[in-house]
Design an enzyme around this catalytic site. Structure first.
Site, PDB file in Angstrom:
ATOM      1  N   ASP A  83      26.957  -0.984  17.030  1.00 11.90           N
ATOM      2  CA  ASP A  83      25.572  -1.008  17.518  1.00 11.90           C
ATOM      3  C   ASP A  83      25.500  -1.319  19.013  1.00 11.90           C
ATOM      4  O   ASP A  83      24.455  -1.120  19.630  1.00 11.90           O
ATOM      5  CB  ASP A  83      24.699  -1.976  16.716  1.00 11.90           C
ATOM      6  CG  ASP A  83      25.294  -3.352  16.569  1.00 11.90           C
ATOM      7  OD1 ASP A  83      26.526  -3.472  16.441  1.00 11.90           O
ATOM      8  OD2 ASP A  83      24.520  -4.336  16.587  1.00 11.90           O
ATOM      9  N   TYR A 193      18.159 -13.748  10.892  1.00  9.06           N
ATOM     10  CA  TYR A 193      19.390 -13.285  11.542  1.00  9.06           C
ATOM     11  C   TYR A 193      20.460 -14.370  11.429  1.00  9.06           C
ATOM     12  O   TYR A 193      21.607 -14.100  11.066  1.00  9.06           O
ATOM     13  CB  TYR A 193      19.063 -12.995  13.012  1.00  9.06           C
ATOM     14  CG  TYR A 193      20.110 -12.233  13.773  1.00  9.06           C
ATOM     15  CD1 TYR A 193      20.038 -10.859  13.887  1.00  9.06           C
ATOM     16  CD2 TYR A 193      21.157 -12.887  14.417  1.00  9.06           C
ATOM     17  CE1 TYR A 193      20.986 -10.144  14.608  1.00  9.06           C
ATOM     18  CE2 TYR A 193      22.097 -12.193  15.135  1.00  9.06           C
ATOM     19  CZ  TYR A 193      22.010 -10.815  15.235  1.00  9.06           C
ATOM     20  OH  TYR A 193      22.959 -10.130  15.950  1.00  9.06           O
ATOM     21  N   HIS A 226      19.897  -8.007  20.700  1.00  7.61           N
ATOM     22  CA  HIS A 226      18.871  -7.508  19.774  1.00  7.61           C
ATOM     23  C   HIS A 226      17.587  -8.302  19.998  1.00  7.61           C
ATOM     24  O   HIS A 226      17.623  -9.542  20.047  1.00  7.61           O
ATOM     25  CB  HIS A 226      19.285  -7.708  18.314  1.00  7.61           C
ATOM     26  CG  HIS A 226      20.510  -6.960  17.902  1.00  7.61           C
ATOM     27  ND1 HIS A 226      20.562  -5.585  17.797  1.00  7.61           N
ATOM     28  CD2 HIS A 226      21.738  -7.396  17.554  1.00  7.61           C
ATOM     29  CE1 HIS A 226      21.766  -5.214  17.399  1.00  7.61           C
ATOM     30  NE2 HIS A 226      22.502  -6.292  17.252  1.00  7.61           N
TER      31      HIS A 226
HETATM   32 FE1  FEO Z   1      27.732  -7.682  15.828  1.00  9.86          FE
HETATM   33 FE2  FEO Z   1      24.780  -6.469  16.947  1.00  9.86          FE
HETATM   34  O1  FEO Z   1      26.531  -6.400  16.375  1.00  9.86           O
END
Ligand code: FEO
Length: 395
Positions: A83, A193, A226
């Site tokens: 990602d 998260y 993110h």
């Molecule tokens: Fe560990 Fe956002 O990937």
């Protein structure tokens, strides 16, 4: 289009409004996500991280619309997971000779995924790069937070910590900063998260937070990979992480169950009544695994001091939905939580015993023997379930 973060630092990532599942089908993302990539344009031009591979071409085209790609002096890969690294192949086709700064483990990860011999420059904690105008990039390895290769990069002068996954949230938004979004949504996604991704690494996280604090780096912003950037009181999320990493629990008991003909469901509801009768201060949540999102239930478990788990007996064991959920909890290595089991049965009645064994194996303290009920609960059995709940309020 790039968005200004601060001075010569820009966001050049991708907002993914459609994303509903992440890590394959493992993690629900009800509010989408963002893949944050950052461009620093000082005397040196630096790109930190890229975006998920489905958006690789869009990312490179957009970036090429903002700057001459040849002006990029180097790329930093804080983390090799797809990602964030997914657009590297498309980008490096355009700038094949530019170095990629990353940890030794990230070299393994990136080589293993993309099979390319890019010009990797391995960095370790404390390594610095002068990017001109009196500013430096400082690297901080973050092994197992949450992959072996993870690291953060600190930009002096602007005092921005590019933390990658740490402190992130799966939250799609056009806004860049934490003070610009709904605070309930922000914290719902931040704790989800943490609960679903970072819980197993809480011990490491506590040590790493102490190490970062000891560096005494002024941190004005935490630019995650993110969701939003923490610019308003960024210490708030560091403090939250410190609390979450410390065997976090609230005054909550969560009842998690699945049912076949609603007998175990009725027990769940009566147990909830009993807990509340005995202690109206404790928050009680009742979660049907058949009707709930598993990652949301994990967040409820994360907040709980006790998990009451229910399954009817089937094939001398338990429903596979409940077994799978216990496996999920086991992987997350929750600590300091109590457990109790319940369930209906028609003849052999092994479910409570199986649940007790699995919950103990998953790291829970099984506090009582559990409650099993033959056939559907009649009014007497319902009273027993209420009493069982009253007793659980005191475990
Ligand atoms: Fe560990 Fe956002 O990937």
């Amino acid at each position: 289009m790039k968005k200004q973060v601060k001075n010569n630092v820009y966001w050049v990532g991708k907002v993914d409004w459609e994303l509903r599942k992440f890590h394959g089908e493992e993690y629900s993302t009800h509010r989408g996500s963002t893949y944050n990539s950052y461009l620093i344009q000082e005397e040196k031009t630096v790109l930190i991280d890229t975006v998920w591979s489905p958006f690789a071409q869009e990312f490179v085209d957009n970036l090429a619309g903002e700057i001459d790609l040849q002006k990029i002096d180097f790329v930093i890969a804080n983390h090799g997971e797809v990602d964030h690294s997914g657009a590297l192949p498309a980008l490096m086709k355009r700038i094949p000779d530019k170095p990629i700064y990353c940890t030794a483990n990230a070299v393994k990860s990136l080589r293993g995924q993309y099979h390319q011999d890019w010009d990797f420059k391995v960095v370790r904690t404390g390594d610095k790069i002068d990017i001109g105008n009196g500013k430096e990039l400082v690297f901080v390895e973050m092994p197992m937070l949450h992959w072996p290769d993870s690291m953060a990069t600190y930009l002096s002068g602007d005092n921005i910590l590019f933390s990658n996954d740490a402190f992130g949230q799966h939250l799609a938004t056009e806004k860049l900063f934490n003070d610009q979004v709904d605070q309930c949504e922000l914290y719902e996604e931040a704790i989800k998260y943490y609960a679903n991704i970072l819980t197993p690494f809480s011990g490491l996280l506590t040590k790493k937070l102490e190490e970062i604090t000891a560096l005494q780096l002024p941190i004005e912003m935490i630019a995650t990979s993110h969701g939003v950037i923490w610019r308003d009181n960024p210490v708030q999320i560091i403090k939250k992480y410190a609390a979450w990493a410390n065997d976090y629990q609230e005054n909550q008991i969560t009842i998690v169950y699945d049912t076949m003909w609603n007998g175990t469901k009725l027990l769940a509801e009566k147990i909830a009544e009993g807990i509340t009768q005995a202690d109206d201060k404790v928050v009680v949540k009742v979660c049907s695994l058949a009707k709930s999102d598993e990652n949301d239930v994990i967040t409820e478990v994360f907040k709980s001091k006790a998990v009451i788990i229910g399954s009817p007996t089937i094939a001398r064991s338990i429903l596979h939905s409940v077994a799978g959920f216990i496996q999920l909890m086991k992987g997350l290595r929750f600590k300091g939580k109590k457990a109790a089991a319940f369930g209906c049965y028609g003849w052999s009645g092994e479910s409570v015993k199986v649940l007790n064994e699995l919950m103990a194996d998953a790291g829970f303290e099984v506090a009582v023997e559990g409650y099993r009920n033959l056939w559907n609960p009649d009014s007497d059995a319902q009273k027993v379930a209420v009493d069982f709940g009253r007793m659980l309020a005191r475990i």
